[in-house]
Motif scaffolding. Sequence first.
Motif, PDB file in Angstrom:
ATOM      1  N   UNK A  70     -11.911 -18.361  36.181  1.00  0.00           N
ATOM      2  CA  UNK A  70     -11.182 -19.483  36.765  1.00  0.00           C
ATOM      3  C   UNK A  70     -10.287 -20.198  35.769  1.00  0.00           C
ATOM      4  N   UNK A  71      -9.810 -19.471  34.774  1.00  0.00           N
ATOM      5  CA  UNK A  71      -8.950 -20.058  33.746  1.00  0.00           C
ATOM      6  C   UNK A  71      -7.494 -19.610  33.884  1.00  0.00           C
ATOM      7  N   UNK A  72      -7.133 -19.076  35.044  1.00  0.00           N
ATOM      8  CA  UNK A  72      -5.773 -18.598  35.264  1.00  0.00           C
ATOM      9  C   UNK A  72      -4.786 -19.750  35.072  1.00  0.00           C
ATOM     10  N   UNK A  73      -3.772 -19.477  34.269  1.00  0.00           N
ATOM     11  CA  UNK A  73      -2.738 -20.478  34.011  1.00  0.00           C
ATOM     12  C   UNK A  73      -3.057 -21.428  32.872  1.00  0.00           C
ATOM     13  N   UNK A  74      -4.259 -21.344  32.327  1.00  0.00           N
ATOM     14  CA  UNK A  74      -4.624 -22.224  31.219  1.00  0.00           C
ATOM     15  C   UNK A  74      -3.988 -21.716  29.924  1.00  0.00           C
ATOM     16  N   UNK A  75      -3.581 -22.634  29.052  1.00  0.00           N
ATOM     17  CA  UNK A  75      -3.048 -22.218  27.754  1.00  0.00           C
ATOM     18  C   UNK A  75      -4.106 -21.411  26.988  1.00  0.00           C
ATOM     19  N   UNK A  76      -3.633 -20.391  26.269  1.00  0.00           N
ATOM     20  CA  UNK A  76      -4.559 -19.573  25.496  1.00  0.00           C
ATOM     21  C   UNK A  76      -3.853 -18.926  24.312  1.00  0.00           C
ATOM     22  N   UNK A  77      -4.653 -18.542  23.341  1.00  0.00           N
ATOM     23  CA  UNK A  77      -4.155 -17.820  22.168  1.00  0.00           C
ATOM     24  C   UNK A  77      -4.923 -16.512  22.070  1.00  0.00           C
ATOM     25  N   UNK A  78      -4.195 -15.428  21.791  1.00  0.00           N
ATOM     26  CA  UNK A  78      -4.806 -14.112  21.613  1.00  0.00           C
ATOM     27  C   UNK A  78      -4.555 -13.669  20.173  1.00  0.00           C
ATOM     28  N   UNK A  79      -5.627 -13.299  19.517  1.00  0.00           N
ATOM     29  CA  UNK A  79      -5.537 -12.884  18.122  1.00  0.00           C
ATOM     30  C   UNK A  79      -6.284 -11.569  17.938  1.00  0.00           C
ATOM     31  N   UNK A  80      -5.709 -10.669  17.178  1.00  0.00           N
ATOM     32  CA  UNK A  80      -6.383  -9.417  16.833  1.00  0.00           C
ATOM     33  C   UNK A  80      -6.884  -9.508  15.401  1.00  0.00           C
ATOM     34  N   UNK A  81      -8.062  -8.964  15.153  1.00  0.00           N
ATOM     35  CA  UNK A  81      -8.575  -8.774  13.805  1.00  0.00           C
ATOM     36  C   UNK A  81      -8.595  -7.273  13.578  1.00  0.00           C
ATOM     37  N   UNK A  82      -7.950  -6.847  12.503  1.00  0.00           N
ATOM     38  CA  UNK A  82      -7.776  -5.422  12.237  1.00  0.00           C
ATOM     39  C   UNK A  82      -8.453  -5.069  10.918  1.00  0.00           C
ATOM     40  N   UNK A  83      -9.367  -4.116  10.961  1.00  0.00           N
ATOM     41  CA  UNK A  83     -10.057  -3.650   9.762  1.00  0.00           C
ATOM     42  C   UNK A  83      -9.048  -2.901   8.905  1.00  0.00           C
ATOM     43  N   UNK A  84      -8.859  -3.346   7.676  1.00  0.00           N
ATOM     44  CA  UNK A  84      -7.856  -2.760   6.780  1.00  0.00           C
ATOM     45  C   UNK A  84      -8.164  -1.302   6.435  1.00  0.00           C
ATOM     46  N   UNK A  85      -9.441  -0.954   6.393  1.00  0.00           N
ATOM     47  CA  UNK A  85      -9.810   0.401   5.988  1.00  0.00           C
ATOM     48  C   UNK A  85      -9.720   1.390   7.143  1.00  0.00           C
ATOM     49  N   UNK A  86     -10.247   1.023   8.309  1.00  0.00           N
ATOM     50  CA  UNK A  86     -10.339   1.963   9.431  1.00  0.00           C
ATOM     51  C   UNK A  86      -9.236   1.786  10.468  1.00  0.00           C
ATOM     52  N   UNK A  87      -8.612   0.615  10.487  1.00  0.00           N
ATOM     53  CA  UNK A  87      -7.600   0.335  11.501  1.00  0.00           C
ATOM     54  C   UNK A  87      -8.193  -0.117  12.824  1.00  0.00           C
ATOM     55  N   UNK A  88      -9.536  -0.131  12.926  1.00  0.00           N
ATOM     56  CA  UNK A  88     -10.194  -0.565  14.158  1.00  0.00           C
ATOM     57  C   UNK A  88      -9.895  -2.049  14.380  1.00  0.00           C
TER      58      UNK A  88
END
Length: 168
Positions: A70-88
Motif C-alpha cells: 500500500x505504498x504506491x506513489x510514496x517517495x522512495x530511494x533504490x540503492x544497489x550494493x555491489x560486491x567488488x570481488x564477485x559482482x553480485x
Amino acid sequence: GKRDERAELWQLSGFAVDDISDAFRSVHVMAEATRCEQPFFHVQIRNPEGEELTRDQWLHVVSRIESKLGLTGQPHAICFHIDEKTGHEHLHVAFSRIDGETLTARPLPFFKERLKEVSREMEKTFDLTRVKNERDSQVMAPTRNEFEQARRLGVDIRAVRQTIRDCF
C-alpha cells in the motif's frame, strides 16, 4: 556499503529534491509534524549467489512490494550494493511512510506476511531458488541496536555470540 562493497544510488523517486540527504531530511521534518517515530520502511532484497536479476526485473520486484504494502506513489530511494570481488548485487529500498497530503504515516499491517507473498510470487516469476520461511535454529541474528553498540565499542559481535552459544 560494507567492506569490499560499492553502494550505488539507482533511483530517487517522488522527492522534491535530487539529493538523497536532503530528501531524507525532508521526510524526517514531515515525520516530526506527525509524531511518527519510523518515517521510513526499509526493504533489503538479496538473491542467492549465482542468481542475478536485470534492472528491469529489480524494478518489477520493487513495484510489487510497493503495491502489496500500500505504498504506491510514496517517495522512495533504490540503492544497489555491489560486491567488488564477485559482482553480485543486492537491493535496498527506503519508502517514505509519510503521506504528503494528509501528513499521516501510512500503516503497514501484516507487512511480513505480505513480503513473504511477494517473495513466493517473484521466485515463481523469475525462476529463483525458493527461500525458506523458517530459520534452521532458535538462534536469532543480532538486533540493529546490538550490532551498532558492538560497532561503537569495537567488539566482534559474532565472536561474542559464538562464545555464548558454546557456553550454552
